[in-house]
Design a protein around this motif. Structure first.
Motif, mmCIF file in Angstrom:
data_model
loop_
_atom_site.group_PDB
_atom_site.id
_atom_site.type_symbol
_atom_site.label_atom_id
_atom_site.label_comp_id
_atom_site.label_asym_id
_atom_site.label_seq_id
_atom_site.Cartn_x
_atom_site.Cartn_y
_atom_site.Cartn_z
ATOM 1 N N PRO A 212 0.813 -1.230 0.000
ATOM 2 C CA PRO A 212 0.000 0.000 0.000
ATOM 3 C C PRO A 212 0.842 1.274 0.000
ATOM 4 O O PRO A 212 0.413 2.308 -0.517
ATOM 5 N N GLN A 213 2.054 1.192 0.539
ATOM 6 C CA GLN A 213 2.920 2.385 0.545
ATOM 7 C C GLN A 213 3.357 2.747 -0.870
ATOM 8 O O GLN A 213 3.473 3.918 -1.217
ATOM 9 N N MET A 214 3.625 1.707 -1.655
ATOM 10 C CA MET A 214 4.029 1.964 -3.052
ATOM 11 C C MET A 214 2.860 2.575 -3.817
ATOM 12 O O MET A 214 3.024 3.492 -4.613
ATOM 13 N N LEU A 215 1.675 2.013 -3.573
ATOM 14 C CA LEU A 215 0.478 2.505 -4.246
ATOM 15 C C LEU A 215 0.236 3.973 -3.880
ATOM 16 O O LEU A 215 -0.031 4.804 -4.743
ATOM 17 N N PHE A 216 0.371 4.280 -2.602
ATOM 18 C CA PHE A 216 0.147 5.656 -2.167
ATOM 19 C C PHE A 216 1.179 6.601 -2.784
ATOM 20 O O PHE A 216 0.863 7.711 -3.197
ATOM 21 N N TYR A 217 2.410 6.151 -2.846
ATOM 22 C CA TYR A 217 3.467 7.001 -3.405
ATOM 23 C C TYR A 217 3.110 7.422 -4.836
ATOM 24 O O TYR A 217 3.191 8.592 -5.196
ATOM 25 N N LEU A 218 2.665 6.462 -5.627
ATOM 26 C CA LEU A 218 2.298 6.768 -7.014
ATOM 27 C C LEU A 218 1.072 7.680 -7.070
ATOM 28 O O LEU A 218 1.031 8.638 -7.833
ATOM 29 N N ARG A 219 0.083 7.375 -6.249
ATOM 30 C CA ARG A 219 -1.138 8.193 -6.266
ATOM 31 C C ARG A 219 -0.866 9.613 -5.805
ATOM 32 O O ARG A 219 -1.471 10.561 -6.288
ATOM 33 N N SER A 220 0.072 9.753 -4.865
ATOM 34 C CA SER A 220 0.386 11.094 -4.369
ATOM 35 C C SER A 220 1.039 11.946 -5.453
ATOM 36 O O SER A 220 1.234 13.142 -5.275
ATOM 37 N N ARG A 221 1.395 11.309 -6.575
ATOM 38 C CA ARG A 221 1.975 12.060 -7.700
ATOM 39 C C ARG A 221 0.947 12.271 -8.808
ATOM 40 O O ARG A 221 1.303 12.576 -9.948
ATOM 41 N N GLY A 222 -0.321 12.023 -8.483
ATOM 42 C CA GLY A 222 -1.377 12.300 -9.463
ATOM 43 C C GLY A 222 -1.760 11.108 -10.316
ATOM 44 O O GLY A 222 -2.627 11.209 -11.183
ATOM 45 N N ILE A 223 -1.110 9.973 -10.096
ATOM 46 C CA ILE A 223 -1.374 8.789 -10.922
ATOM 47 C C ILE A 223 -2.592 8.050 -10.354
ATOM 48 O O ILE A 223 -2.660 7.798 -9.148
ATOM 49 N N SER A 224 -3.540 7.713 -11.215
ATOM 50 C CA SER A 224 -4.769 7.066 -10.752
ATOM 51 C C SER A 224 -4.457 5.700 -10.157
ATOM 52 O O SER A 224 -3.449 5.073 -10.498
ATOM 53 N N ALA A 225 -5.341 5.231 -9.286
ATOM 54 C CA ALA A 225 -5.113 3.932 -8.637
ATOM 55 C C ALA A 225 -4.986 2.791 -9.648
ATOM 56 O O ALA A 225 -4.075 1.967 -9.528
ATOM 57 N N PRO A 226 -5.867 2.714 -10.673
ATOM 58 C CA PRO A 226 -5.694 1.628 -11.639
ATOM 59 C C PRO A 226 -4.357 1.684 -12.387
ATOM 60 O O PRO A 226 -3.709 0.661 -12.575
ATOM 61 N N LEU A 227 -3.950 2.877 -12.784
ATOM 62 C CA LEU A 227 -2.668 2.986 -13.488
ATOM 63 C C LEU A 227 -1.513 2.651 -12.545
ATOM 64 O O LEU A 227 -0.541 1.997 -12.930
ATOM 65 N N ALA A 228 -1.645 3.084 -11.293
ATOM 66 C CA ALA A 228 -0.601 2.791 -10.310
ATOM 67 C C ALA A 228 -0.448 1.285 -10.122
ATOM 68 O O ALA A 228 0.654 0.757 -10.072
ATOM 69 N N ARG A 229 -1.599 0.597 -10.060
ATOM 70 C CA ARG A 229 -1.548 -0.864 -9.911
ATOM 71 C C ARG A 229 -0.901 -1.514 -11.128
ATOM 72 O O ARG A 229 -0.092 -2.416 -11.020
ATOM 73 N N ARG A 230 -1.274 -0.996 -12.301
ATOM 74 C CA ARG A 230 -0.677 -1.497 -13.536
ATOM 75 C C ARG A 230 0.846 -1.332 -13.495
ATOM 76 O O ARG A 230 1.602 -2.240 -13.832
ATOM 77 N N MET A 231 1.288 -0.141 -13.064
ATOM 78 C CA MET A 231 2.728 0.125 -13.037
ATOM 79 C C MET A 231 3.441 -0.816 -12.068
ATOM 80 O O MET A 231 4.511 -1.339 -12.359
ATOM 81 N N LEU B 46 -2.937 15.616 5.089
ATOM 82 C CA LEU B 46 -3.177 16.558 3.996
ATOM 83 C C LEU B 46 -3.046 15.877 2.634
ATOM 84 O O LEU B 46 -3.760 16.190 1.693
ATOM 85 N N SER B 47 -2.109 14.924 2.538
ATOM 86 C CA SER B 47 -1.886 14.294 1.227
ATOM 87 C C SER B 47 -2.795 13.090 0.990
ATOM 88 O O SER B 47 -2.836 12.569 -0.113
ATOM 89 N N GLU C 142 -9.494 11.967 -3.212
ATOM 90 C CA GLU C 142 -8.523 10.873 -3.292
ATOM 91 C C GLU C 142 -7.113 11.476 -3.395
ATOM 92 O O GLU C 142 -6.960 12.603 -3.869
ATOM 93 N N PRO C 143 -6.104 10.724 -3.004
ATOM 94 C CA PRO C 143 -4.732 11.270 -3.061
ATOM 95 C C PRO C 143 -4.363 11.812 -4.449
ATOM 96 O O PRO C 143 -3.758 12.882 -4.559
ATOM 97 N N GLU C 144 -4.754 11.062 -5.506
ATOM 98 C CA GLU C 144 -4.369 11.514 -6.852
ATOM 99 C C GLU C 144 -5.095 12.791 -7.249
ATOM 100 O O GLU C 144 -4.557 13.621 -7.990
ATOM 101 N N GLU C 145 -6.323 12.964 -6.716
ATOM 102 C CA GLU C 145 -7.056 14.197 -7.029
ATOM 103 C C GLU C 145 -6.395 15.397 -6.350
ATOM 104 O O GLU C 145 -6.317 16.488 -6.914
ATOM 105 N N ARG C 146 -5.926 15.182 -5.148
ATOM 106 C CA ARG C 146 -5.225 16.256 -4.434
ATOM 107 C C ARG C 146 -3.978 16.667 -5.206
ATOM 108 O O ARG C 146 -3.680 17.845 -5.359
#
Lengths: 443, 250
Positions: free
Chosen positions: A388-407, B47-48, B71-75
């Motif tokens: 989940p940490q890897m998934l969050f890292y990618l999402r925190s950069r704007g990458i959608s959850a499905p794309l993050a999982r794909r990556m 926040l993130s 969601e995090p990606e939306e933020r």
């Protein structure tokens, strides 16, 4: 062909239908092999779940299907239909089989180097059977499982590649096995033979594809024979229809100093069973076997490896990875056997699995049977989830959850995909795998 | 730009943030300091949008929109960026592919076209130079096998590429030697602009010698207990956190 006291049940129909005679009828050696195989499958019948090699596979769904043999070759598949399943940009000598039968009009073998023969098994059996007599059915041998024996009994075409001593085929040879749905569910039993003589080199891309999503069965056997110091790169991409059944037996015999580089990608079919059987016939041979399988909803992916180190100083690497999602199910059964004289054997087997949903299931069973005392052998298996940490890292950069999982899944599978080549093939598989993962159901 | 009011959050049932208030205007740099366990990192994570935190009260408006519902990606697409204290290693995920996916996700959400390969490479090279990072980094898997300093620089490099409106730097100085710290700080300072705000979370005053804040806040027990100018950081350095905590208690 209705014999007495058969235990084959519904599978008996795989051998029925069609007035056309099987190729090579009249050849004593082949008739003998066929009737021997037939006697065996009728005596043994459908493997039961009590047999170790079939414990997790579940043959019930397969046996229930009313598959019958293709009575005659399918005509009417056009060049445009083929376009749909081609790998964009892949430059190769191409051989096309449709529903198990060689189709010259779709194949484009082009100019092959001297000492190289490639084409249809049926044709060779009719025109020059001696060219294959000492290898066909011999490489698989008696150890082949019952479906391979069934293939021996019923084979009516396939692909043959013979590479003479020292010959080098630079362009890859692509074997496309295309399945087209028929009114009635059918079974194709193609038989392929690839033999490389001493010092020969070739690269084989074997692909199973379909037009549409029909129900059918492919029961293929590939016999691979590598002479002394021969080198074969073999990439197998199974992308059958989502409703199909796929059974395959790959039997490899490696001479001294030979090298085999195999990559197996299992993506398609509702139910797929792959057996990879390796026999070392001479010292200092190397076998590198990689695999990636995806199993999603209603999919069963079953891989069995049987690596027999019967002679000293050979090395083998078995690296298989699986990604499971939805209600996908996979079996990995990897057996390495090291005979008492096979000193200095170096064998390493690994199976790693990523489960994207709680409903996915993997049975993984590595087995090392070592009878020699001076060997280097190891095995390891893992089953894990996306971090989940890897998934969050990618999402925190704007990458959608499905794309993050794909990556992340492609990252996990990267080691296997990277081994594919040339580039167009690697890109094609990356794209197909990526698309599947991005839309994978997580429950 | 950011308006946090009465923010409360728990981790595994334990209350970590207990009514945190913070106003960040455009172009401002706010430092949040505090002892270990004061809730600094929790604040950054909440926040993130990291999982594992339950927001039990309050709000965080970002440009007038409630962040906590997104969601995090939306933020991230709205312009929020978190530089991780511990950047995550992603074995097998190519850095270039990662950066391109992130940049294009953000550009697409802003209604901008995706960058073509040539412009993208040009942009990356330019930003790499600022962070004194080598080209070879682009070919490697994200953070995988990177040194501690490389990971932190890679965070700021991503920030430079993604051009957020609000960046939260979570203990970006931890584990950095003085040279690496200077490079990171230079990278951050190069990104200062009247449109971009930053929240710098740190335990030590040292980082603030290089990244000069407009405001300093002291966080203790999940609330901001003191706010001031940059001189507050110096005072803290001199007297220690006990000074404020003691004052609180008194």
């Amino acid at each position: 062909m209705s014999g007495p006291a058969s235990n084959l049940g519904a599978l008996e129909r795989w051998l029925e239908g069609g007035a056309e005679r099987l190729p090579g009828s009249g050849l004593d050696w082949l008739e003998a092999e066929r009737s021997q195989a037939l006697a065996r499958v009728r005596a043994e019948g459908v493997p039961s779940a009590r047999q170790e090699g079939w414990r997790y596979t579940g043959l019930k769904t397969l046996v229930e299907q009313p598959f019958v043999r293709y009575a005659e070759p399918v005509t009417g598949v056009e060049e445009e239909d083929l376009e749909e399943v081609l790998v964009p940009g892949l430059d190769a000598h191409r051989v096309v089989l449709v529903n198990g039968r060689f189709v010259a009009g779709l194949s484009s073998l082009g100019a092959l180097p001297a000492g190289v023969r490639a084409g249809s098994l049926r044709e060779i059996l009719e025109s020059d059977p001696d060219a294959v007599a000492d290898r066909l059915t011999k490489v698989a041998g008696d150890g082949a499982h019952v479906f391979s024996a069934l293939n021996t009994a019923g084979m009516d075409d396939g692909f043959v590649l013979l590479v003479g001593r020292g010959a080098l085929v630079e362009r890859p040879i692509e074997l496309i096995h295309l399945s087209v749905g028929m009114d009635e569910p059918r079974v194709a039993q193609p038989r392929h033979l690839v033999a490389l003589e001493e010092g020969a080199q070739a690269s084989l891309i074997e692909r199973y594809v379909s037009l549409g999503e029909s129900l059918y069965c492919t029961n293929s056997v590939l016999e691979l024979s590598l002479g002394r110091a021969a080198v074969l790169r073999h990439q197998r991409i199974q992308l059958e229809s989502v409703n199909a059944f796929h059974i395959t037996g790959v039997y490899l015999s490696q001479g001294a100093d030979s090298r085999y580089l195999g990559v197996n990608i299992g993506l398609g079919a509702a139910w797929a069973r792959t057996d990879l059987v390796v026999r070392f016939a001479g010292p200092h041979a190397e076998c590198d076997l990689k695999g990636l399988y995806l199993a999603g909803d209603k999919q069963v992916m079953d891989h069995h490896l049987d690596i027999d180190h019967g002679v000293p100083q050979c090395s083998s690497r078995e690296t298989f990875k699986g990604v499971l999602y939805g209600k996908g199910r996979a079996v990995f059964d990897g057996r390495i056997h090291v005979a008492v004289d096979a000193q200095k054997t170096d064998a390493q087997l690994s199976n790693k699995n990523l489960l994207l949903s709680r409903n996915a299931e993997i049975d993984t069973k590595p087995q090392l049977e070592i009878h020699a005392d001076d060997v280097k052998c190891s095995h390891g298996t893992t089953v894990g989830q996306i971090d989940p940490q890897m998934l969050f890292y990618l999402r925190s950069r704007g990458i959608s959850a499905p794309l993050a999982r794909r990556m992340l899944c492609l990252g996990f599978a990267g080691e296997i995909i990277e081994a594919l080549g040339p580039e167009p093939l690697r890109e094609y598989v990356t794209e197909v795998v990526g698309r599947r993962l991005e839309t994978a159901p997580l429950e | 730009m950011l308006s946090v009011k009465g923010l409360k959050a728990t981790v595994e049932g334990k209350e970590i943030l207990r009514g945190l208030d913070l106003e960040v205007g455009h172009g401002e740099i706010h430092a949040i300091m505090g002892p270990n366990g004061s809730g600094k990192s929790t604040f950054a994570h909440v926040l993130s949008g990291r999982e594992g935190y339950e927001v039990t009260g309050g709000s965080a408006l970002f440009e007038g929109e409630e962040l906590l519902d997104l969601e995090p990606e939306e933020r991230a697409r709205k312009g929020l960026f978190l530089a991780f204290q511990y950047p995550v290693e992603l074995p097998g995920v190519n850095n270039t592919y990662f950066l391109k996916s992130a940049l294009n996700a953000i550009r697409t959400s802003r209604g901008e076209p995706e960058l073509d390969a040539v412009s993208f490479m040009r942009l990356m090279r330019e930003k790499l130079k600022v962070l004194h990072l080598d080209d070879s980094l682009l070919k490697r898997p994200v953070n995988f096998g990177f040194s501690g300093g490389e990971k932190k620089r890679n965070e700021i490099f991503q920030m430079a590429l993604l051009e957020p409106k609000l960046a939260i730097l979570d203990e970006t100085d931890s584990g950095l030697d003085i040279d690496a710290l200077r490079i990171v700080a230079d990278g951050v300072n190069a990104l200062r602009s009247p449109e971009r705000s930053m929240i710098v979370v740190t335990h030590y005053q040292r980082l603030l010698d290089y990244i000069e804040p407009d405001y300093v806040h002291v966080l203790a027990k999940g609330r901001i207990i003191r706010s001031g100018g940059k001189e507050l950081a110096l005072e803290l350095e001199e007297k220690g956190y006990g000074w404020i905590a003691g004052e609180e208690a008194a």
